[in-house]
Enzyme design. Structure first.
Site, mmCIF file in Angstrom:
data_model
loop_
_atom_site.group_PDB
_atom_site.id
_atom_site.type_symbol
_atom_site.label_atom_id
_atom_site.label_comp_id
_atom_site.label_asym_id
_atom_site.label_seq_id
_atom_site.Cartn_x
_atom_site.Cartn_y
_atom_site.Cartn_z
ATOM 1 C CE LYS A 1 3.415 -5.954 3.910
ATOM 2 N NZ LYS A 1 3.010 -4.741 4.656
ATOM 3 C CD GLU B 1 8.335 -0.230 7.165
ATOM 4 O OE1 GLU B 1 7.391 -0.961 6.823
ATOM 5 O OE2 GLU B 1 8.513 0.921 6.707
ATOM 6 C CG ASP C 1 -0.383 -0.037 2.509
ATOM 7 O OD1 ASP C 1 0.848 -0.175 2.592
ATOM 8 O OD2 ASP C 1 -1.129 0.079 3.509
HETATM 9 O O1 KIV Z 1 3.745 -1.079 1.520
HETATM 10 C C1 KIV Z 1 4.861 -1.607 1.369
HETATM 11 O O2 KIV Z 1 5.484 -1.513 0.302
HETATM 12 C C2 KIV Z 1 5.406 -2.342 2.504
HETATM 13 C C3 KIV Z 1 6.842 -2.752 2.446
HETATM 14 C C4 KIV Z 1 7.735 -1.592 2.461
HETATM 15 C C5 KIV Z 1 7.178 -3.740 3.479
HETATM 16 O O3 KIV Z 1 4.706 -2.601 3.423
#
Ligand code: KIV
Length: 263
Positions: free
Chosen positions: A112, A181, A43
């Site tokens: 995710k 992260e 996102d």
């Molecule tokens: O939104 C995203 O691209 C992410 C990654 C940086 C882990 O969550």
């Protein structure tokens, strides 16, 4: 195509996992060509593609739109899709319905979710109906306002305890992997050691089971990037130079030349 079992096997065999966050056909095609293990349709597209300040405004339909393009470009790569803010936090049923919609309409393999204990029941429900889930702890960008900005997490003992506890709860709930992260390297290492599922780090040092970067950061589209980003090329600079050259050649009548003209 890799499966969640391959990722767990990779951890056992100490083979590092590579994940790239990207959002469209051509870049997904290049990731597949390069043999990247999995693609995350993050996102982060809210910031990278839409130019927004945060990931919060991203809509479910936008995630689906981008994932369809990614799937076209990388049909043989495991694809994980970020569930956008408020598409899974309200209640379990809505969360499962939205996750199902993503997988049904895009052909992606997993979703995710950001968060720990507070989303454990939602994760359990998704996993129980056959939806693979990746977790995300540490700096969780959907909570940027609650965290007081984009800052490193897990610096205090209290934060460390919470991240450690959350990682165990997520594993118990059935996630197949966890993104860590912006946390100190020693904390990511500790978590990576006790979890059986692989950790994928971003700004979490090199002891995690894998690494993820946003493609646009890695290729140097933006001048300023966080400390953890390594720019493998300066694509932004090269693109601007090419555009300047194009403009100059058009204005001077050099382009198109004979080679690029139909007789
Ligand atoms: O939104 C995203 O691209 C992410 C990654 C940086 C882990 O969550």
């Amino acid at each position: 195509m890799k499966t969640i079992l391959d990722f767990i096997e990779a951890k056992k065999n100490k083979k590092k996992i590579t994940m790239i966050s990207t959002y469209d056909y051509w870049s997904a095609m290049l990731c597949e060509k390069a043999g990247i293990d999995c693609i995350l349709v993050g996102d982060s597209l809210g910031m990278v593609i839409q130019g927004k300040e945060t990931t919060l405004p991203v809509k479910l339909e936008e995630m689906i739109y981008h994932t369809k393009a990614v799937k076209k470009g990388a049909p043989n790569t495991f694809i994980i899709v970020d569930m956008p803010f408020m598409s899974y936090q309200v209640n379990k049923d809505e969360a499962v319905k939205n996750a199902g919609k993503i997988l049904k309409e895009t052909g992606a393999n997993a979703v995710k979710l950001e968060g720990g204990e507070e989303i454990a029941e939602i994760v359990e429900k998704m996993v129980s109906v056959g939806i693979p889930v990746m977790g995300h702890l540490g700096l969780t960008p959907q909570s940027v306002h609650a965290l007081g900005g984009y800052r490193v997490q897990g610096r205090t003992k209290e934060q460390q305890k919470k991240i450690i506890k959350d990682s165990k709860i997520l594993e118990q709930a059935g996630v197949f992997s966890i993104v860590l992260e912006a946390v100190p390297s020693y904390l990511a290492e500790e978590i990576t050691e006790f979890l059986e599922i692989p950790t994928i780090g971003i700004g979490a040092g090199n002891k995690t089971d894998g690494q993820v970067l946003v493609l646009h950061d890695l290729i140097g589209i933006f001048e300023t990037t966080p400390k953890f980003v390594k720019k493998y090329m300066e694509a932004g600079k090269l693109i601007v130079e090419s555009l300047e050259k194009f403009k100059q050649e058009v204005q001077e009548g050099i382009f198109p030349d004979k080679e690029h003209t139909y007789e």
